[in-house]
Design an enzyme around this catalytic site. Sequence first.
Site, PDB file in Angstrom:
ATOM      1  N   GLU A   1       1.750  -2.626  -6.528  1.00 18.00           N
ATOM      2  CA  GLU A   1       2.740  -2.607  -5.445  1.00 18.00           C
ATOM      3  C   GLU A   1       3.324  -1.215  -5.247  1.00 18.00           C
ATOM      4  O   GLU A   1       3.493  -0.748  -4.107  1.00 18.00           O
ATOM      5  CB  GLU A   1       3.842  -3.620  -5.747  1.00 18.00           C
ATOM      6  CG  GLU A   1       3.374  -5.064  -5.661  1.00 18.00           C
ATOM      7  CD  GLU A   1       4.420  -6.061  -6.135  1.00 18.00           C
ATOM      8  OE1 GLU A   1       4.257  -7.255  -5.835  1.00 18.00           O
ATOM      9  OE2 GLU A   1       5.387  -5.655  -6.810  1.00 18.00           O
TER      10      GLU A   1
ATOM     11  N   LYS B   1       7.006 -15.015 -14.963  1.00 17.38           N
ATOM     12  CA  LYS B   1       6.415 -14.107 -13.990  1.00 17.38           C
ATOM     13  C   LYS B   1       5.585 -12.989 -14.640  1.00 17.38           C
ATOM     14  O   LYS B   1       5.949 -12.455 -15.672  1.00 17.38           O
ATOM     15  CB  LYS B   1       7.511 -13.460 -13.121  1.00 17.38           C
ATOM     16  CG  LYS B   1       8.267 -14.422 -12.228  1.00 17.38           C
ATOM     17  CD  LYS B   1       7.373 -15.084 -11.186  1.00 17.38           C
ATOM     18  CE  LYS B   1       6.784 -14.093 -10.201  1.00 17.38           C
ATOM     19  NZ  LYS B   1       7.819 -13.463  -9.348  1.00 17.38           N
TER      20      LYS B   1
ATOM     21  N   THR C   1     -12.900 -12.115   6.247  1.00 21.27           N
ATOM     22  CA  THR C   1     -12.504 -11.346   7.421  1.00 21.27           C
ATOM     23  C   THR C   1     -11.219 -11.988   7.927  1.00 21.27           C
ATOM     24  O   THR C   1     -11.060 -13.211   7.838  1.00 21.27           O
ATOM     25  CB  THR C   1     -13.569 -11.371   8.542  1.00 21.27           C
ATOM     26  OG1 THR C   1     -13.736 -12.704   9.014  1.00 21.27           O
ATOM     27  CG2 THR C   1     -14.910 -10.837   8.036  1.00 21.27           C
ATOM     28  N   HIS C   2     -10.320 -11.189   8.429  1.00 23.16           N
ATOM     29  CA  HIS C   2      -8.996 -11.681   8.852  1.00 23.16           C
ATOM     30  C   HIS C   2      -8.274 -12.393   7.702  1.00 23.16           C
ATOM     31  O   HIS C   2      -7.419 -13.254   7.947  1.00 23.16           O
ATOM     32  CB  HIS C   2      -9.116 -12.634  10.053  1.00 23.16           C
ATOM     33  CG  HIS C   2      -9.872 -12.064  11.204  1.00 23.16           C
ATOM     34  ND1 HIS C   2      -9.306 -11.230  12.133  1.00 23.16           N
ATOM     35  CD2 HIS C   2     -11.182 -12.201  11.565  1.00 23.16           C
ATOM     36  CE1 HIS C   2     -10.216 -10.877  13.037  1.00 23.16           C
ATOM     37  NE2 HIS C   2     -11.364 -11.440  12.698  1.00 23.16           N
TER      38      HIS C   2
ATOM     39  N   SER D   1       9.947 -10.858 -14.758  1.00 18.79           N
ATOM     40  CA  SER D   1      11.211 -10.980 -14.037  1.00 18.79           C
ATOM     41  C   SER D   1      12.382 -10.976 -15.014  1.00 18.79           C
ATOM     42  O   SER D   1      12.248 -11.414 -16.165  1.00 18.79           O
ATOM     43  CB  SER D   1      11.207 -12.284 -13.232  1.00 18.79           C
ATOM     44  OG  SER D   1      12.510 -12.606 -12.787  1.00 18.79           O
TER      45      SER D   1
ATOM     46  N   TYR E   1       4.279  35.267   9.817  1.00 22.74           N
ATOM     47  CA  TYR E   1       5.037  34.516   8.814  1.00 22.74           C
ATOM     48  C   TYR E   1       6.423  34.137   9.337  1.00 22.74           C
ATOM     49  O   TYR E   1       7.092  34.917  10.014  1.00 22.74           O
ATOM     50  CB  TYR E   1       5.190  35.319   7.521  1.00 22.74           C
ATOM     51  CG  TYR E   1       5.886  34.520   6.432  1.00 22.74           C
ATOM     52  CD1 TYR E   1       5.192  33.557   5.705  1.00 22.74           C
ATOM     53  CD2 TYR E   1       7.242  34.702   6.166  1.00 22.74           C
ATOM     54  CE1 TYR E   1       5.829  32.800   4.730  1.00 22.74           C
ATOM     55  CE2 TYR E   1       7.882  33.955   5.182  1.00 22.74           C
ATOM     56  CZ  TYR E   1       7.176  32.999   4.477  1.00 22.74           C
ATOM     57  OH  TYR E   1       7.811  32.254   3.529  1.00 22.74           O
TER      58      TYR E   1
ATOM     59  N   ASN F   1       4.519  37.848   1.400  1.00 26.80           N
ATOM     60  CA  ASN F   1       3.805  36.934   2.294  1.00 26.80           C
ATOM     61  C   ASN F   1       2.390  36.636   1.801  1.00 26.80           C
ATOM     62  O   ASN F   1       1.978  35.474   1.718  1.00 26.80           O
ATOM     63  CB  ASN F   1       3.743  37.521   3.710  1.00 26.80           C
ATOM     64  CG  ASN F   1       5.102  37.605   4.363  1.00 26.80           C
ATOM     65  OD1 ASN F   1       6.099  37.122   3.819  1.00 26.80           O
ATOM     66  ND2 ASN F   1       5.167  38.221   5.526  1.00 26.80           N
TER      67      ASN F   1
END
Length: 490
Positions: A286, A279, A151-152, A273, A313, A106
């Site tokens: 990502e 691409k 913003t937003h 791609s 434990y 332990n």
Amino acid sequence: MSILRRGRFTSPMDEHVMAFTSSMQWDSWLFPHDLDVDRAHVVMLHRMGHISTDDAARILTGLKEIEEQGFDGLPEAEDVHEAVESALVARVGEVGGRMHTARSRNDEVATCLRMAVREEMLAMLHALIELRDVLLSIAAEHRRTIMPGFTHLQHAQPTTLAHHMLAHEQAFSRDCERILDCLSRVNVCPLGSAAFASTSFEIDRELTSKLLGFDAPLENTMDAISSRDFAIEAVGCASMVMLNLSRLCEELVIWSTSEFSLVQLPDAYTSTSSIMPQKKNPDVAEIARAKSGTVVGELMSLMMIVKGLPLSYNRDLQEANPHIMRALKETLFTLKVCTGMLEGAVFNTERMRELSPAGFACATELANTLVRCTGIPFRHAHSIVGALAREGKEHPTPSDIDRIALEVVGKPLSEMGLEPSDVQGALDTFSCVQRHAGTGGPSPESTKGAIQRARGLLEAHERVVREVEERVHTARLMLKEACNTIMGAE
């Protein structure tokens, strides 16, 4: 039969139960730390007179041979700790069983885990420092690079790329501070707690703590072996790092689109791609964004394992280790990859400048200018500029302003001190940014000071990390010297 079962049981564990309960598939992470814990414990037992020099030397020699053979050379066992002890007994005979005097698995497990977490956190700090260095280098290069601020996710006010990068750097700076603070609670030593009620043998917990690079023993022995809050906190810190990384990566994904075209990510960190040859996909950004969810998921799993466990434990805690390991290692890997991606990124400064006035981005500065030049309340200025925006007058003339001012305040602002040059200056994005020269603002002068302060803090964090690493390194040398002294005196 297992060395742990041969006294209490008459038969080996069922093979399916062995597979179900074994943690060996994850324990390579703990293997080097287990050996150091064993060595420190043996050195302490020898100094306290619990084992002879000859026995201690044989045990330490056996541990050295096990280390040289590596984790893959260990026998089948419930965990790495049993495997190392079994391998030791196979090498040096029953004298190897003396190593476990005054110790439980332990406190052994808890100590190894803290050492492993400490090592990962120090590596994470180095990676964060490297990322912050890249962010500050970009900021220093782009103090005068005007870009749109959002913003937003809509155009809001013009800013500088330096200001934007400094915002991310400041978040990662706080991550460093969180990890350093957490490290003080990680770096305390459970060894000597035994199963949970300490031991009746006279031991020196301060010695083993010092030999393993800990700041001090963790006092209450029941808490020492059953608590995993240090690991939850460490994974919480890692989760925060990943959330901050995910936000940065999200922006890089957006900025690399044709609609924005604010950045070109390096070829080595992108893909193409299988069907669309044109691409250039931001795969690293990502995947990093997704891995933030993975790490947060590990945190949730860890908390669910620990919640409601009675002291002391419980075997449930074994299931916590893979979540801790995956979270910390995924964070470190993601940090390193994202740092390389950002270091190779090329920012389209002309496109940034082109987009900076879009969406009437200087509207706020125009309202501020109306207040400064004429003394009207800000709400009146806000109404005037808002009406210009409603009409689509993103480049209003003084006469446009006067026309609406007559409706809002009953008087043309040109009669209250507003000059055409005031309007022109308010609508120029670089002039607009230069006026935002207060502490933490986007102006070149403000960001110059901010970069200097951030560099100073970065260097301070780096010094603290080096100090911790030096203490751990010194402890390793002390442990090695103590072992060599015993083995040499055989």
